[in-house]
Design a protein around this motif. Structure first.
Motif, PDB file in Angstrom:
ATOM      1  N   ASN A 193       4.541   1.239   1.500  1.00 60.99           N
ATOM      2  CA  ASN A 193       5.635   1.666   0.611  1.00 60.99           C
ATOM      3  C   ASN A 193       5.695   3.188   0.505  1.00 60.99           C
ATOM      4  O   ASN A 193       4.727   3.876   0.811  1.00 60.99           O
ATOM      5  CB  ASN A 193       5.428   1.049  -0.770  1.00 60.99           C
ATOM      6  CG  ASN A 193       6.695   1.122  -1.617  1.00 60.99           C
ATOM      7  OD1 ASN A 193       7.752   1.559  -1.143  1.00 60.99           O
ATOM      8  ND2 ASN A 193       6.600   0.701  -2.858  1.00 60.99           N
ATOM      9  N   PHE A 194       6.816   3.660   0.061  1.00 56.99           N
ATOM     10  CA  PHE A 194       7.061   5.096  -0.147  1.00 56.99           C
ATOM     11  C   PHE A 194       6.920   5.886   1.151  1.00 56.99           C
ATOM     12  O   PHE A 194       6.428   7.009   1.133  1.00 56.99           O
ATOM     13  CB  PHE A 194       6.097   5.692  -1.185  1.00 56.99           C
ATOM     14  CG  PHE A 194       6.173   5.052  -2.544  1.00 56.99           C
ATOM     15  CD1 PHE A 194       7.281   5.244  -3.359  1.00 56.99           C
ATOM     16  CD2 PHE A 194       5.132   4.247  -3.007  1.00 56.99           C
ATOM     17  CE1 PHE A 194       7.343   4.658  -4.626  1.00 56.99           C
ATOM     18  CE2 PHE A 194       5.189   3.663  -4.259  1.00 56.99           C
ATOM     19  CZ  PHE A 194       6.296   3.862  -5.071  1.00 56.99           C
ATOM     20  N   THR A 195       7.277   5.281   2.266  1.00 55.31           N
ATOM     21  CA  THR A 195       7.153   6.049   3.511  1.00 55.31           C
ATOM     22  C   THR A 195       8.156   7.211   3.460  1.00 55.31           C
ATOM     23  O   THR A 195       9.322   7.042   3.114  1.00 55.31           O
ATOM     24  CB  THR A 195       7.437   5.185   4.760  1.00 55.31           C
ATOM     25  OG1 THR A 195       8.669   4.512   4.574  1.00 55.31           O
ATOM     26  CG2 THR A 195       6.353   4.172   5.019  1.00 55.31           C
ATOM     27  N   THR A 211      -6.741   3.454   9.623  1.00 56.84           N
ATOM     28  CA  THR A 211      -7.685   3.269   8.504  1.00 56.84           C
ATOM     29  C   THR A 211      -7.786   1.801   8.103  1.00 56.84           C
ATOM     30  O   THR A 211      -8.872   1.282   7.875  1.00 56.84           O
ATOM     31  CB  THR A 211      -7.238   4.106   7.276  1.00 56.84           C
ATOM     32  OG1 THR A 211      -7.037   5.445   7.714  1.00 56.84           O
ATOM     33  CG2 THR A 211      -8.267   4.077   6.176  1.00 56.84           C
ATOM     34  N   VAL A 212      -6.643   1.159   8.037  1.00 54.73           N
ATOM     35  CA  VAL A 212      -6.658  -0.238   7.581  1.00 54.73           C
ATOM     36  C   VAL A 212      -7.133  -1.178   8.691  1.00 54.73           C
ATOM     37  O   VAL A 212      -7.623  -2.273   8.436  1.00 54.73           O
ATOM     38  CB  VAL A 212      -5.242  -0.647   7.079  1.00 54.73           C
ATOM     39  CG1 VAL A 212      -5.199  -2.097   6.660  1.00 54.73           C
ATOM     40  CG2 VAL A 212      -4.823   0.234   5.926  1.00 54.73           C
ATOM     41  N   GLY A 213      -7.023  -0.725   9.918  1.00 49.40           N
ATOM     42  CA  GLY A 213      -7.518  -1.533  11.032  1.00 49.40           C
ATOM     43  C   GLY A 213      -6.579  -2.667  11.396  1.00 49.40           C
ATOM     44  O   GLY A 213      -7.005  -3.670  11.968  1.00 49.40           O
ATOM     45  N   ARG A 214      -5.305  -2.546  11.023  1.00 50.63           N
ATOM     46  CA  ARG A 214      -4.318  -3.543  11.451  1.00 50.63           C
ATOM     47  C   ARG A 214      -2.920  -2.939  11.342  1.00 50.63           C
ATOM     48  O   ARG A 214      -2.721  -1.943  10.638  1.00 50.63           O
ATOM     49  CB  ARG A 214      -4.424  -4.835  10.656  1.00 50.63           C
ATOM     50  CG  ARG A 214      -4.392  -4.684   9.145  1.00 50.63           C
ATOM     51  CD  ARG A 214      -3.959  -5.953   8.499  1.00 50.63           C
ATOM     52  NE  ARG A 214      -2.615  -6.294   8.932  1.00 50.63           N
ATOM     53  CZ  ARG A 214      -2.186  -7.512   9.165  1.00 50.63           C
ATOM     54  NH1 ARG A 214      -2.983  -8.531   8.985  1.00 50.63           N
ATOM     55  NH2 ARG A 214      -0.955  -7.746   9.548  1.00 50.63           N
ATOM     56  N   PRO A 215      -1.966  -3.505  12.048  1.00 47.69           N
ATOM     57  CA  PRO A 215      -0.636  -2.896  12.040  1.00 47.69           C
ATOM     58  C   PRO A 215       0.057  -3.003  10.679  1.00 47.69           C
ATOM     59  O   PRO A 215      -0.214  -3.925   9.916  1.00 47.69           O
ATOM     60  CB  PRO A 215       0.148  -3.705  13.084  1.00 47.69           C
ATOM     61  CG  PRO A 215      -0.757  -4.743  13.601  1.00 47.69           C
ATOM     62  CD  PRO A 215      -2.056  -4.692  12.888  1.00 47.69           C
ATOM     63  N   VAL A 216       0.921  -2.036  10.433  1.00 48.28           N
ATOM     64  CA  VAL A 216       1.794  -2.112   9.262  1.00 48.28           C
ATOM     65  C   VAL A 216       2.982  -2.987   9.675  1.00 48.28           C
ATOM     66  O   VAL A 216       3.596  -2.751  10.719  1.00 48.28           O
ATOM     67  CB  VAL A 216       2.268  -0.691   8.879  1.00 48.28           C
ATOM     68  CG1 VAL A 216       3.452  -0.750   7.928  1.00 48.28           C
ATOM     69  CG2 VAL A 216       1.114   0.096   8.267  1.00 48.28           C
ATOM     70  N   ASP A 217       3.298  -4.011   8.879  1.00 43.40           N
ATOM     71  CA  ASP A 217       4.364  -4.935   9.282  1.00 43.40           C
ATOM     72  C   ASP A 217       5.727  -4.476   8.797  1.00 43.40           C
ATOM     73  O   ASP A 217       6.724  -4.624   9.488  1.00 43.40           O
ATOM     74  CB  ASP A 217       4.070  -6.340   8.736  1.00 43.40           C
ATOM     75  CG  ASP A 217       2.738  -6.850   9.241  1.00 43.40           C
ATOM     76  OD1 ASP A 217       2.683  -7.282  10.391  1.00 43.40           O
ATOM     77  OD2 ASP A 217       1.733  -6.763   8.499  1.00 43.40           O
ATOM     78  N   ILE A 218       5.762  -3.962   7.559  1.00 45.89           N
ATOM     79  CA  ILE A 218       7.045  -3.529   6.990  1.00 45.89           C
ATOM     80  C   ILE A 218       6.866  -2.133   6.413  1.00 45.89           C
ATOM     81  O   ILE A 218       5.894  -1.875   5.684  1.00 45.89           O
ATOM     82  CB  ILE A 218       7.480  -4.483   5.842  1.00 45.89           C
ATOM     83  CG1 ILE A 218       7.594  -5.939   6.307  1.00 45.89           C
ATOM     84  CG2 ILE A 218       8.768  -3.996   5.168  1.00 45.89           C
ATOM     85  CD1 ILE A 218       8.861  -6.310   7.023  1.00 45.89           C
ATOM     86  N   GLN A 219       7.796  -1.247   6.747  1.00 47.09           N
ATOM     87  CA  GLN A 219       7.783   0.077   6.125  1.00 47.09           C
ATOM     88  C   GLN A 219       8.916   0.138   5.116  1.00 47.09           C
ATOM     89  O   GLN A 219      10.071  -0.099   5.460  1.00 47.09           O
ATOM     90  CB  GLN A 219       8.000   1.157   7.175  1.00 47.09           C
ATOM     91  CG  GLN A 219       6.901   1.212   8.218  1.00 47.09           C
ATOM     92  CD  GLN A 219       7.175   2.289   9.259  1.00 47.09           C
ATOM     93  OE1 GLN A 219       7.760   3.327   8.960  1.00 47.09           O
ATOM     94  NE2 GLN A 219       6.774   2.032  10.495  1.00 47.09           N
ATOM     95  N   LEU A 220       8.559   0.441   3.865  1.00 48.74           N
ATOM     96  CA  LEU A 220       9.568   0.507   2.813  1.00 48.74           C
ATOM     97  C   LEU A 220       9.764   1.979   2.457  1.00 48.74           C
ATOM     98  O   LEU A 220       8.872   2.603   1.878  1.00 48.74           O
ATOM     99  CB  LEU A 220       9.059  -0.295   1.605  1.00 48.74           C
ATOM    100  CG  LEU A 220      10.010  -0.560   0.452  1.00 48.74           C
ATOM    101  CD1 LEU A 220      11.271  -1.248   0.910  1.00 48.74           C
ATOM    102  CD2 LEU A 220       9.311  -1.411  -0.610  1.00 48.74           C
ATOM    103  N   VAL A 247       0.846  -1.182   0.000  1.00 52.34           N
ATOM    104  CA  VAL A 247       0.000   0.000   0.000  1.00 52.34           C
ATOM    105  C   VAL A 247       0.889   1.242   0.000  1.00 52.34           C
ATOM    106  O   VAL A 247       1.952   1.257   0.617  1.00 52.34           O
ATOM    107  CB  VAL A 247      -0.973  -0.060   1.213  1.00 52.34           C
ATOM    108  CG1 VAL A 247      -0.247  -0.058   2.521  1.00 52.34           C
ATOM    109  CG2 VAL A 247      -1.993   1.061   1.175  1.00 52.34           C
ATOM    110  N   GLY A 248       0.471   2.250  -0.755  1.00 55.13           N
ATOM    111  CA  GLY A 248       1.251   3.491  -0.825  1.00 55.13           C
ATOM    112  C   GLY A 248       0.829   4.445   0.277  1.00 55.13           C
ATOM    113  O   GLY A 248      -0.140   4.200   0.992  1.00 55.13           O
ATOM    114  N   MET A 249       1.578   5.533   0.388  1.00 56.06           N
ATOM    115  CA  MET A 249       1.314   6.527   1.445  1.00 56.06           C
ATOM    116  C   MET A 249       0.294   7.541   0.939  1.00 56.06           C
ATOM    117  O   MET A 249       0.513   8.743   1.038  1.00 56.06           O
ATOM    118  CB  MET A 249       2.616   7.280   1.713  1.00 56.06           C
ATOM    119  CG  MET A 249       3.437   7.024   2.932  1.00 56.06           C
ATOM    120  SD  MET A 249       2.709   6.449   4.393  1.00 56.06           S
ATOM    121  CE  MET A 249       3.392   7.476   5.642  1.00 56.06           C
TER     122      MET A 249
END
Ligand SMILES: Nc1ncnc2c1ncn2[C@@H]1O[C@H](COP(=O)(O)OP(=O)(O)O)[C@@H](O)[C@H]1O
Ligand SMILES: [Mg+2]
Length: 392
Positions: free
Chosen positions: A312-314, A328-337, A280-282
């Motif tokens: 992605n694109f953090t 918004t997504v209702g769950r944790p982000v696992d990897i920040q790229l 998912v993008g920022m």
């Protein structure tokens, strides 16, 4: 998505069957004289789920077929459409027929009965695989509702990273059938593509299938997308499912790069995916899209048993924070790229970052992603029959 064979010479019954099952399943007509051996020849990679015998087929032929299949391929479920009598039903069940249904049953009833039969087939397949200790690889599906958010970047780097851990045991499949760019992202010049594999003779045999893969210098194999976008129309979702099924028996990891959105292929492979990787993008449309996509998949009961969200694109300049995305997504982000200057170059050069190991802030995130799936362990288990039943 289940595969039903219609054994009938009655176009009327075949139409009723196809209309009742709808586009979520594949119905294939077979000659009304087909024997158990003929059915087995069509059962590539164990892809046949149910044989439906029409009302025009003699009871004796149905019984012989059911008995034969019971012996040779017990995971294929035989259903008879006939006007029932207690006597016929009993004889049918004794021969191995799973269910007898009225041929003119309303569409919904017919569909329910046939989906029950397909669920039985799946649990038999699973039980058989467990009994023989047949190992299935992990199927990692990289998906996103939007294009251009980094699916191919993530899938190629993940596949190459896993191939370093498990050389010759990883395959990447480009399921962006129209505009796939896995070949370009890996600098491959494939001799064969997925079209050759599913439309030609290779669809028959997993031994031959390997010859249709393109090797990469990292030890990875690739099944590349068709050369011409128009070829994509010829490939059916069920053929993709069969292919992924076959590959999962040969490789410890099957990494799937996909086209944006929840296409028919994506829905079909979600049934096989042991893990979903969501990129998912920022940006708000991307994040909302993911949220809506999750909602739909939950309703269809198609969420893979384990999921990873890659943001992605953090960067600090998007006006959004990771916490906003998670809310918004209702769950944790696992990897920040992180947004990287090197990644576009590596895409253009066809050398995944993980492969050349160039110093870049994105490299650590990509390595973390690879580490999340290695070493090869058992995939998260899933409850097939429940999922099947809920697709209707
Ligand atoms: N974190 C990132 N930083 C900079 N560029 C990126 C990043 N992730 C992807 N890209 C670039 O964005 C473009 C689209 O990425 P791609 O992986 O092809 O997206 P998708 O497969 O979802 O369409 C590519 O040129 C890629 O190099
Ligand atoms: Mg792509």
């Amino acid at each position: 998505m289940s595969r039903f064979l219609a054994l009938t010479a009655s176009p009327e019954f075949e139409r009723h069957l196809t209309a009742s099952l709808g586009p979520a399943h594949v119905v294939q007509a077979v000659a009304s004289g087909a024997t158990a051996a003929d059915i087995l020849a069509l059962n590539t990679g164990g892809s046949v789920d149910v044989v439906v015998c029409g009302p025009d087929i003699e009871a004796e032929q149905v019984f012989a077929l059911a008995t034969g299949l019971d012996r040779l391929a017990p995971d294929i479920v035989v259903v008879l459409a006939a006007v029932t009598s207690a006597e016929l039903t009993l004889a049918a069940m004794r021969s191995g027929v799973r269910d007898v249904i009225a041929p003119d049953a309303p569409a919904e009833l017919l569909r329910h009965a046939l989906e029950r039969a397909a669920a039985t087939s799946l649990s038999r397949k699973q039980a058989a695989a467990e009994e023989t200790g047949q190992k299935r690889g992990r199927v990692l599906a990289v998906m996103s509702p939007k294009g251009g958010v980094g699916k191919t970047t993530v899938s190629t780097n993940l596949a190459v990273g896993l191939a370093k851990v498990a050389p010759k045991d990883v395959v990447i499949v480009d399921l962006d059938l129209q505009f796939g760019d896995v070949a370009s992202g890996l600098s491959l010049d494939p001799q064969y593509t997925i079209s050759d594999a599913v439309l030609g003779a290779a669809s028959i045999d997993s031994m031959v299938l390997k010859a249709f893969l393109t090797p990469h210098s990292s030890g990875l194999y690739a099944m590349c997308a068709p050369r011409m976008p128009a070829e994509a129309d010829l490939i059916k979702a069920a053929q993709v499912t069969t292919l992924i099924n076959q590959l999962s028996l040969e490789f410890a990891y099957v990494v799937l790069d996909t086209a944006p959105g929840l296409s028919e292929e994506v829905l079909a492979i979600l049934e096989l995916a042991t893990e979903g990787i969501w990129v998912v993008g920022m940006d708000i449309p991307s994040i909302r899209g993911l949220n809506n996509g999750f909602e739909v998949l939950r309703q269809l009961d198609l969420m893979p048993p384990s999921n990873t969200v890659v943001l992605n694109f953090t960067d600090r300049h998007s006006g959004l924070t990771v916490a906003d995305v998670e809310a918004t997504v209702g769950r944790p982000v696992d990897i920040q790229l992180p947004r990287s200057k090197t990644l576009p170059f590596s895409t253009n050069a066809g050398i995944p970052l993980v492969h050349d190991g160039r110093r870049d802030p994105a490299l650590k995130s990509l390595r973390d992603l690879v580490a999340k799936f290695s070493p090869a362990g058992p995939p998260p288990s899933r409850k097939f029959s429940q999922r099947r039943a809920a697709i209707s």
